[in-house]
Motif scaffolding. Structure first.
Motif, PDB file in Angstrom:
ATOM      1  N   GLU A   1      11.324  10.509 -18.144  1.00 41.39           N
ATOM      2  CA  GLU A   1      11.116  10.703 -19.725  1.00 41.39           C
ATOM      3  C   GLU A   1      11.666   9.579 -20.465  1.00 41.39           C
ATOM      4  N   ALA A   2      12.825   9.022 -20.067  1.00 39.49           N
ATOM      5  CA  ALA A   2      13.535   7.900 -20.910  1.00 39.49           C
ATOM      6  C   ALA A   2      12.483   6.582 -20.815  1.00 39.49           C
ATOM      7  N   ALA A   3      11.662   6.481 -19.838  1.00 38.59           N
ATOM      8  CA  ALA A   3      10.902   5.326 -19.804  1.00 38.59           C
ATOM      9  C   ALA A   3       9.622   5.603 -20.829  1.00 38.59           C
TER      10      ALA A   3
ATOM     11  N   PRO B   1       2.908   3.459 -16.986  1.00 40.61           N
ATOM     12  CA  PRO B   1       3.141   3.738 -15.536  1.00 40.61           C
ATOM     13  C   PRO B   1       3.472   2.644 -14.881  1.00 40.61           C
ATOM     14  N   LEU B   2       2.787   1.515 -14.974  1.00 45.32           N
ATOM     15  CA  LEU B   2       2.843   0.213 -14.253  1.00 45.32           C
ATOM     16  C   LEU B   2       4.486  -0.448 -14.358  1.00 45.32           C
TER      17      LEU B   2
ATOM     18  N   ASP C   1       9.812  -2.048 -13.465  1.00 47.05           N
ATOM     19  CA  ASP C   1      11.225  -2.162 -13.910  1.00 47.05           C
ATOM     20  C   ASP C   1      12.294  -1.212 -13.518  1.00 47.05           C
ATOM     21  N   ILE C   2      11.650  -0.032 -12.970  1.00 45.73           N
ATOM     22  CA  ILE C   2      12.786   0.972 -12.562  1.00 45.73           C
ATOM     23  C   ILE C   2      12.408   1.237 -10.965  1.00 45.73           C
ATOM     24  N   LEU C   3      11.396   1.841 -10.519  1.00 49.93           N
ATOM     25  CA  LEU C   3      11.123   2.215  -9.222  1.00 49.93           C
ATOM     26  C   LEU C   3      11.368   1.041  -8.129  1.00 49.93           C
ATOM     27  N   MET C   4      10.907  -0.116  -8.537  1.00 50.63           N
ATOM     28  CA  MET C   4      11.015  -1.272  -7.589  1.00 50.63           C
ATOM     29  C   MET C   4      12.432  -1.806  -7.418  1.00 50.63           C
TER      30      MET C   4
ATOM     31  N   ILE D   1       0.793  -1.204  -0.002  1.00 52.10           N
ATOM     32  CA  ILE D   1       0.126   0.177   0.027  1.00 52.10           C
ATOM     33  C   ILE D   1       0.942   1.127   0.116  1.00 52.10           C
ATOM     34  N   SER D   2       1.974   1.136   0.599  1.00 52.85           N
ATOM     35  CA  SER D   2       2.772   2.405   0.840  1.00 52.85           C
ATOM     36  C   SER D   2       3.530   2.715  -0.397  1.00 52.85           C
ATOM     37  N   LEU D   3       3.899   1.685  -1.184  1.00 51.45           N
ATOM     38  CA  LEU D   3       4.767   1.817  -2.497  1.00 51.45           C
ATOM     39  C   LEU D   3       3.513   2.423  -3.249  1.00 51.45           C
ATOM     40  N   LEU D   4       2.574   1.789  -3.407  1.00 51.11           N
ATOM     41  CA  LEU D   4       1.378   2.374  -4.526  1.00 51.11           C
ATOM     42  C   LEU D   4       1.181   3.683  -4.317  1.00 51.11           C
ATOM     43  N   SER D   5       0.799   4.142  -2.833  1.00 49.63           N
ATOM     44  CA  SER D   5       0.282   5.586  -2.595  1.00 49.63           C
ATOM     45  C   SER D   5       1.337   6.463  -2.776  1.00 49.63           C
TER      46      SER D   5
END
Length: 280
Positions: free
Chosen positions: A176-178, A185-186, A191-194, A95-99
């Motif tokens: 921007e590169a993504a 967004p998902l 692939d990047i944030l996680m 929940i914290s990651l998604l929010s």
């Protein structure tokens, strides 16, 4: 210029050793007490060396527990505590990651208002809102269930705040590169944030697992079925009986301390990196 002062190093190490001894000694006492015979601890003195009944005490506590205290076997209580701690930990992180992701990367009206609304919940821990929370759980028929044990404790404003602050340090060029590569967004999140958040996730995992494992008041309130007792509840019930069997209680205490210790040992490197490193 750093000066080499042997006496300062000596006192620093001496202070550390004294501190470690103060922390470890109660654990050693519990371990020694868990290996004694039933009557050894009633003499008023505690031997400083382990006894010969350790395997017997741990086996009995694991398989049958202390039935006259109303507590199930320690194996059942440890499993209940593990499920509760893991559900709370995974739920809080998800929940914290998604929010935090939504607050940082999506532009919608009142997003900062919702962020501060989440942050204000820090002033309302479960002990403050325990009566209305219990009423909601009872109305949803979640008493004596793992859902009732874990769901009311899942929300975490602290983790949301920490992930938000970390996401804000990620350069806009990555987003921007993504987009240029056609990532939605998902996919950007997965692939990047996680991968960049692994150390933060590990640090919060350790903290939240211990938080969930040590819960006492909430499980005590909503649980009346022994099949859902947690290990902390079981230890309290064993100590409150008329003639506590301290050798078995200490065996339960040692078993209850092992899972958090193992989590810390296995995740120590990532835990320290997540709390200290700014460059991921």
């Amino acid at each position: 210029m750093v000066e080499n002062r042997p006496w300062a190093n000596f006192f620093a190490h001496l202070t550390l050793m004294v501190g470690v001894a103060v922390v470890v000694f109660p654990v050693y006492v519990a371990l020694v007490a868990s290996t004694q015979a039933p009557g050894d601890l009633l003499r008023g003195t505690l031997p400083m060396l382990p006894g010969a009944h350790g395997i017997e005490n741990f086996t009995r506590m694991w398989q049958s527990g202390v039935s006259n205290a109303g507590a199930p076997p320690a194996g059942t209580m440890l499993w209940n505590s593990f499920i509760m701690a893991m559900a709370i930990t995974v739920g809080k992180l998800s929940i914290s990651l998604l929010s935090a992701f939504a607050i940082v990367y999506f532009r919608f009206r009142f997003r900062m208002f919702f962020f501060w609304l989440i942050f204000i919940t820090l002033m309302l821990p479960v002990e403050v809102r325990i009566i209305p929370t219990f009423q909601v759980v009872a109305d949803l028929n979640m008493l004596n269930s793992f859902a009732g044990l874990s769901i009311p404790l899942i929300a975490s404003a602290t983790a949301t705040f920490l992930f938000r602050q970390f996401f804000m340090t990620i350069p806009e060029e990555m987003l921007e590169a993504a987009r240029v590569d056609g990532a939605g967004p998902l996919k950007f999140f997965k692939d990047i944030l996680m991968p960049l958040s692994i150390t933060n996730i590990a640090a919060l995992f350790v903290i939240m697992f211990i938080y969930g494992w040590n819960q006492y008041l909430w499980p005590l309130l909503i649980t009346t079925d022994p099949d859902y007792y947690t290990i902390v509840m079981g230890i309290q019930r064993m100590t409150s009986e008329e003639n506590p069997q301290w050798h078995l209680i200490m065996a339960a205490v040692v078993m209850a301390a092992l899972p958090p210790v193992l989590v810390i040992l296995f995740m120590q490197r990532l835990f320290v990196k997540g709390l200290t490193e700014t460059e991921k």
